[in-house]
Design an enzyme around this catalytic site. Sequence first.
Site, PDB file in Angstrom:
ATOM      1  N   CYS A 262     -67.554  91.140   3.438  1.00  0.00           N
ATOM      2  CA  CYS A 262     -68.313  92.358   3.765  1.00  0.00           C
ATOM      3  C   CYS A 262     -68.345  93.436   2.692  1.00  0.00           C
ATOM      4  O   CYS A 262     -69.421  93.837   2.275  1.00  0.00           O
ATOM      5  CB  CYS A 262     -67.821  92.897   5.096  1.00  0.00           C
ATOM      6  SG  CYS A 262     -68.261  91.746   6.404  1.00  0.00           S
ATOM      7  N   LYS A 322     -57.370  88.694   2.469  1.00  0.00           N
ATOM      8  CA  LYS A 322     -56.400  89.670   2.970  1.00  0.00           C
ATOM      9  C   LYS A 322     -55.538  88.963   4.004  1.00  0.00           C
ATOM     10  O   LYS A 322     -55.771  87.784   4.301  1.00  0.00           O
ATOM     11  CB  LYS A 322     -57.108  90.855   3.599  1.00  0.00           C
ATOM     12  CG  LYS A 322     -57.918  90.498   4.844  1.00  0.00           C
ATOM     13  CD  LYS A 322     -58.367  91.747   5.532  1.00  0.00           C
ATOM     14  CE  LYS A 322     -58.640  91.467   6.976  1.00  0.00           C
ATOM     15  NZ  LYS A 322     -59.042  92.628   7.722  1.00  0.00           N
TER      16      LYS A 322
HETATM   17  P1  NAD Z   1     -70.483  83.916   9.731  1.00  0.00           P
HETATM   18  O1  NAD Z   1     -71.117  83.317   8.538  1.00  0.00           O
HETATM   19  O2  NAD Z   1     -69.034  83.720  10.003  1.00  0.00           O
HETATM   20  O3  NAD Z   1     -71.264  83.426  11.037  1.00  0.00           O
HETATM   21  C1  NAD Z   1     -72.645  83.411  11.153  1.00  0.00           C
HETATM   22  C2  NAD Z   1     -73.030  82.281  12.103  1.00  0.00           C
HETATM   23  O4  NAD Z   1     -74.436  82.371  12.381  1.00  0.00           O
HETATM   24  C3  NAD Z   1     -72.801  80.882  11.539  1.00  0.00           C
HETATM   25  O5  NAD Z   1     -72.012  80.143  12.443  1.00  0.00           O
HETATM   26  C4  NAD Z   1     -74.217  80.282  11.414  1.00  0.00           C
HETATM   27  O6  NAD Z   1     -74.265  78.901  11.643  1.00  0.00           O
HETATM   28  C5  NAD Z   1     -74.937  81.047  12.505  1.00  0.00           C
HETATM   29  N1  NAD Z   1     -76.409  81.087  12.374  1.00  0.00           N
HETATM   30  C6  NAD Z   1     -77.166  81.283  11.264  1.00  0.00           C
HETATM   31  N2  NAD Z   1     -78.462  81.274  11.585  1.00  0.00           N
HETATM   32  C7  NAD Z   1     -78.548  81.089  12.924  1.00  0.00           C
HETATM   33  C8  NAD Z   1     -79.626  80.996  13.848  1.00  0.00           C
HETATM   34  N3  NAD Z   1     -80.898  81.123  13.468  1.00  0.00           N
HETATM   35  N4  NAD Z   1     -79.332  80.777  15.141  1.00  0.00           N
HETATM   36  C9  NAD Z   1     -78.060  80.652  15.552  1.00  0.00           C
HETATM   37  N5  NAD Z   1     -77.003  80.731  14.728  1.00  0.00           N
HETATM   38  C10 NAD Z   1     -77.241  80.950  13.426  1.00  0.00           C
HETATM   39  O7  NAD Z   1     -70.829  85.486   9.654  1.00  0.00           O
HETATM   40  P2  NAD Z   1     -69.923  86.704  10.168  1.00  0.00           P
HETATM   41  O8  NAD Z   1     -68.795  86.929   9.260  1.00  0.00           O
HETATM   42  O9  NAD Z   1     -69.672  86.521  11.630  1.00  0.00           O
HETATM   43  O10 NAD Z   1     -70.948  87.925   9.960  1.00  0.00           O
HETATM   44  C11 NAD Z   1     -72.104  88.066  10.738  1.00  0.00           C
HETATM   45  C12 NAD Z   1     -72.689  89.449  10.501  1.00  0.00           C
HETATM   46  O11 NAD Z   1     -71.772  90.441  10.967  1.00  0.00           O
HETATM   47  C13 NAD Z   1     -72.943  89.805   9.028  1.00  0.00           C
HETATM   48  O12 NAD Z   1     -74.085  90.619   8.954  1.00  0.00           O
HETATM   49  C14 NAD Z   1     -71.713  90.611   8.644  1.00  0.00           C
HETATM   50  O13 NAD Z   1     -71.974  91.518   7.589  1.00  0.00           O
HETATM   51  C15 NAD Z   1     -71.435  91.359   9.921  1.00  0.00           C
HETATM   52  N6  NAD Z   1     -70.031  91.767  10.101  1.00  0.00           N
HETATM   53  C16 NAD Z   1     -69.033  90.875   9.826  1.00  0.00           C
HETATM   54  C17 NAD Z   1     -67.705  91.233  10.049  1.00  0.00           C
HETATM   55  C18 NAD Z   1     -66.571  90.295   9.741  1.00  0.00           C
HETATM   56  O14 NAD Z   1     -65.427  90.694   9.933  1.00  0.00           O
HETATM   57  N7  NAD Z   1     -66.814  89.078   9.285  1.00  0.00           N
HETATM   58  C19 NAD Z   1     -67.413  92.502  10.586  1.00  0.00           C
HETATM   59  C20 NAD Z   1     -68.461  93.373  10.864  1.00  0.00           C
HETATM   60  C21 NAD Z   1     -69.778  92.984  10.631  1.00  0.00           C
HETATM   61  C1  UGA Z   2     -64.050  95.514   6.708  1.00  0.00           C
HETATM   62  C2  UGA Z   2     -63.953  96.824   7.489  1.00  0.00           C
HETATM   63  O1  UGA Z   2     -62.593  97.288   7.481  1.00  0.00           O
HETATM   64  C3  UGA Z   2     -64.420  96.646   8.927  1.00  0.00           C
HETATM   65  O2  UGA Z   2     -64.411  97.899   9.609  1.00  0.00           O
HETATM   66  C4  UGA Z   2     -65.847  96.081   8.911  1.00  0.00           C
HETATM   67  O3  UGA Z   2     -66.305  95.828  10.221  1.00  0.00           O
HETATM   68  C5  UGA Z   2     -65.874  94.790   8.115  1.00  0.00           C
HETATM   69  O4  UGA Z   2     -65.394  95.035   6.772  1.00  0.00           O
HETATM   70  C6  UGA Z   2     -67.268  94.257   7.991  1.00  0.00           C
HETATM   71  O5  UGA Z   2     -68.218  94.988   7.952  1.00  0.00           O
HETATM   72  O6  UGA Z   2     -67.324  93.050   7.933  1.00  0.00           O
HETATM   73  P1  UGA Z   2     -62.602  93.285   6.566  1.00  0.00           P
HETATM   74  O7  UGA Z   2     -63.543  92.868   5.487  1.00  0.00           O
HETATM   75  O8  UGA Z   2     -62.250  92.327   7.639  1.00  0.00           O
HETATM   76  O9  UGA Z   2     -63.167  94.585   7.314  1.00  0.00           O
HETATM   77  O10 UGA Z   2     -61.237  93.687   5.886  1.00  0.00           O
HETATM   78  P2  UGA Z   2     -60.485  95.030   5.454  1.00  0.00           P
HETATM   79  O11 UGA Z   2     -59.225  95.125   6.198  1.00  0.00           O
HETATM   80  O12 UGA Z   2     -61.364  96.204   5.460  1.00  0.00           O
HETATM   81  O13 UGA Z   2     -60.121  94.658   3.937  1.00  0.00           O
HETATM   82  C7  UGA Z   2     -61.150  94.439   2.973  1.00  0.00           C
HETATM   83  C8  UGA Z   2     -60.544  94.227   1.607  1.00  0.00           C
HETATM   84  O14 UGA Z   2     -59.947  95.424   1.116  1.00  0.00           O
HETATM   85  C9  UGA Z   2     -59.422  93.177   1.576  1.00  0.00           C
HETATM   86  O15 UGA Z   2     -59.540  92.425   0.399  1.00  0.00           O
HETATM   87  C10 UGA Z   2     -58.145  93.987   1.574  1.00  0.00           C
HETATM   88  O16 UGA Z   2     -57.046  93.344   0.994  1.00  0.00           O
HETATM   89  C11 UGA Z   2     -58.600  95.183   0.733  1.00  0.00           C
HETATM   90  N1  UGA Z   2     -57.795  96.411   1.002  1.00  0.00           N
HETATM   91  C12 UGA Z   2     -57.846  97.012   2.211  1.00  0.00           C
HETATM   92  C13 UGA Z   2     -57.027  96.950  -0.024  1.00  0.00           C
HETATM   93  O17 UGA Z   2     -56.983  96.408  -1.154  1.00  0.00           O
HETATM   94  N2  UGA Z   2     -56.323  98.098   0.225  1.00  0.00           N
HETATM   95  C14 UGA Z   2     -56.360  98.736   1.429  1.00  0.00           C
HETATM   96  O18 UGA Z   2     -55.695  99.782   1.581  1.00  0.00           O
HETATM   97  C15 UGA Z   2     -57.135  98.175   2.444  1.00  0.00           C
END
Ligand code: NAD
Ligand code: UGA
Length: 432
Positions: A262, A322
């Site tokens: 992210c 992480k």
């Molecule tokens: P991911 O890659 O883990 O999962 C996405 C899933 O969507 C996959 O399983 C894929 O097969 C499926 N997919 C793709 N196209 C599809 C379709 N047309 N129909 C049904 N399924 C489909 O992604 P993620 O990490 O869960 O992230 C998803 C979104 O959420 C991203 O925009 C990301 O930026 C956001 N987000 C992620 C996190 C996080 O912690 N990973 C946190 C906050 C927001």
């Molecule tokens: C981050 C945000 O914290 C979430 O709120 C958000 O929803 C998510 O992105 C997203 O949009 O996907 P995440 O990527 O799971 O979550 O992990 P974080 O805990 O934020 O860490 C991100 C990176 O920063 C890691 O590599 C971690 O090691 C690093 N980090 C974090 C540092 O180097 N120092 C810190 O003090 C904190």
Amino acid sequence: MNICIIGTGYVGLPSGACFAELGNNVVCVDIDEKKINELNNGKITLYEEGLEEIFLRNLENKKLKFTTSIKEGLKNADLILIAVGTPPHPLTKEADLKYIYAAVRDIAKNLDHYAVIATKSTVPVGTGDEIEKNLLQENPKAQFDVISLPEFLREGFAVYDFFNPDRIIVGLNSQKPKKVIEELYAPFKNKSQILFVNRRSSETIKYASNAFLAIKIHYINEMADFCEKTGADILEVAKGMGLDNRIGNRFLNPGPGYGGSCFPKDTQAMAFMGKKNDVNLSLIDSAIKGNEERKDKIAQKILSCIDDLKNDQVAILGLAFKDGTDDCRESPAVEIVSKLLKEGVKIHAYDPKAMELAKSILKDQIKYAKDAYEAIKDSSLLVILTEWKEFRELDLNQISSLMKHKKILDFRNLLDKEKSLEAGFVYSGVGR
Ligand code: NAD
Ligand code: UGA
């Protein structure tokens, strides 16, 4: 409430299981047949603390279902959550919305009743408007409202964050979908603030928050560099800064750079939006550049501590981006290991959860250990790259007896510096 979640990854799966735990009927849809088969057979497809139990309980009581059929998923759904990936475009680095629009096409073709459609995926400002247009083009009779419902969970804490959100942001351009959202989040009413804003503000809040946190980490990493040069100690500096409530003590841990699926992609997508709208986002540009350079600098520092490249083995602790997750996407640890491999470094690595995913990237270029001590055995340098709590508890005497040369580079400041020096190690942390 009947909820359909499209995309069963790090966001979709925990959200689905946790919404089911709250009593909703949830159907998760994914195009990945293997994933859906595994989930239907009770095999969880990613690691998140506390998730497996909730997943299995709700699979058993049929509150949580998995399918590859969008038609089945949309049946009677009051709310459709889009949680597919929005990866960086390979050339421009803007958010690539191909999965979003593919999901939208599938919804348009199969929706036969009114539903609220929410983007949980992180999407650029204005995407809600485009989704609305696409849906109507594909199916002029479709009845829906599109809202923005950004996800703020952290990997490794997805379940905790789901049940204890700092805030719930809802972006809507009409009042009709509000009722569905109030019902959905009724269990959080006295716990978390629900902020209703316009859809574009909501989409922007998500990017602005991630970019701010990335800048905060970049800032503390630069301060760590400054401390190293001046004899200050970053741990004391960060503690002193964090006591000011306006600054806050979280996200002030220096390290090898931020990674994950992210922060890197969202800062790049935000930088692209800045350029597109002719707005100077220089802080974000600087964080992106500094974070990239940091991984080179760290690889160089490691190389400078290896005496005999041919014979010395380096123990790497931590491969995930992480702690608390098996996710290796954009992991600084994996990137640094790749840089070291190019220089011919021999590596023996261990990560508590990410071995399988790391193997899929690094293949057989490194040796994989079954625990930290096996990785450390016979090594001439120990390098810590991921902030796993269990590395804090490593026994310095045991490490000392296993290593060829007693040298530690602790890029997460996990080990006790004084105790390491007392035990005879040449120890170097970050910013101290
Ligand atoms: P991911 O890659 O883990 O999962 C996405 C899933 O969507 C996959 O399983 C894929 O097969 C499926 N997919 C793709 N196209 C599809 C379709 N047309 N129909 C049904 N399924 C489909 O992604 P993620 O990490 O869960 O992230 C998803 C979104 O959420 C991203 O925009 C990301 O930026 C956001 N987000 C992620 C996190 C996080 O912690 N990973 C946190 C906050 C927001
Ligand atoms: C981050 C945000 O914290 C979430 O709120 C958000 O929803 C998510 O992105 C997203 O949009 O996907 P995440 O990527 O799971 O979550 O992990 P974080 O805990 O934020 O860490 C991100 C990176 O920063 C890691 O590599 C971690 O090691 C690093 N980090 C974090 C540092 O180097 N120092 C810190 O003090 C904190």
